[in-house]
Design a protein around this motif. Structure first.
Motif, PDB file in Angstrom:
ATOM      1  N   ALA A  49       0.859  -1.187   0.000  1.00 11.97           N
ATOM      2  CA  ALA A  49       0.000   0.000   0.000  1.00 11.97           C
ATOM      3  C   ALA A  49       0.893   1.235   0.000  1.00 11.97           C
ATOM      4  N   ILE A  50       0.535   2.206  -0.826  1.00 11.06           N
ATOM      5  CA  ILE A  50       1.271   3.460  -0.889  1.00 11.06           C
ATOM      6  C   ILE A  50       0.273   4.586  -0.704  1.00 11.06           C
ATOM      7  N   LEU A  51       0.605   5.490   0.202  1.00  9.46           N
ATOM      8  CA  LEU A  51      -0.204   6.668   0.458  1.00  9.46           C
ATOM      9  C   LEU A  51       0.683   7.874   0.285  1.00  9.46           C
ATOM     10  N   ALA A  52       0.253   8.853  -0.495  1.00  5.29           N
ATOM     11  CA  ALA A  52       1.086  10.033  -0.733  1.00  5.29           C
ATOM     12  C   ALA A  52       0.224  11.277  -0.787  1.00  5.29           C
ATOM     13  N   ASP A  53       0.828  12.376  -0.358  1.00  3.03           N
ATOM     14  CA  ASP A  53       0.187  13.679  -0.451  1.00  3.03           C
ATOM     15  C   ASP A  53       1.232  14.661  -0.945  1.00  3.03           C
ATOM     16  N   GLY A  54       1.120  15.037  -2.176  1.00  2.00           N
ATOM     17  CA  GLY A  54       2.051  16.001  -2.750  1.00  2.00           C
ATOM     18  C   GLY A  54       1.313  17.282  -3.075  1.00  2.00           C
ATOM     19  N   ALA A  55       0.490  17.727  -2.128  1.00  2.00           N
ATOM     20  CA  ALA A  55      -0.347  18.900  -2.361  1.00  2.00           C
ATOM     21  C   ALA A  55       0.494  20.125  -2.706  1.00  2.00           C
ATOM     22  N   GLU A  56      -0.025  20.903  -3.572  1.00  2.00           N
ATOM     23  CA  GLU A  56       0.648  22.156  -3.937  1.00  2.00           C
ATOM     24  C   GLU A  56       0.505  23.145  -2.792  1.00  2.00           C
TER      25      GLU A  56
END
Length: 67
Positions: free
Chosen positions: A60-67
């Motif tokens: 499982a991969i969870l990512a947040d690359g919010a601007e």
């Protein structure tokens, strides 16, 4: 979480990789960078490719690359 970088507000880029071990327990590793979303995504992609090469089925991969 936001932080001030000079005159601008920024949001750090974060990601988490979790995988199931043979004994059924889950391992996790996190990666974060204050501004470089491409770096975080590159690390997550490298982990995913490593798991694919080993034939892992539950990742499982969870990512947040919010601007």
């Amino acid at each position: 979480m936001r932080f001030r970088d000079g005159a601008e507000w920024r949001e750090p880029c974060t990601g988490l990789v979790a995988w199931e071990r043979p004994d059924g327990q889950w391992e996790k590793i996190g990666v974060s960078h204050p501004t470089d979303k491409a770096h975080v995504l590159g690390v997550l992609d490298a982990w995913l490719e490593a798991f694919r090469a080993r034939g892992r089925r539950k990742v499982a991969i969870l990512a947040d690359g919010a601007e």
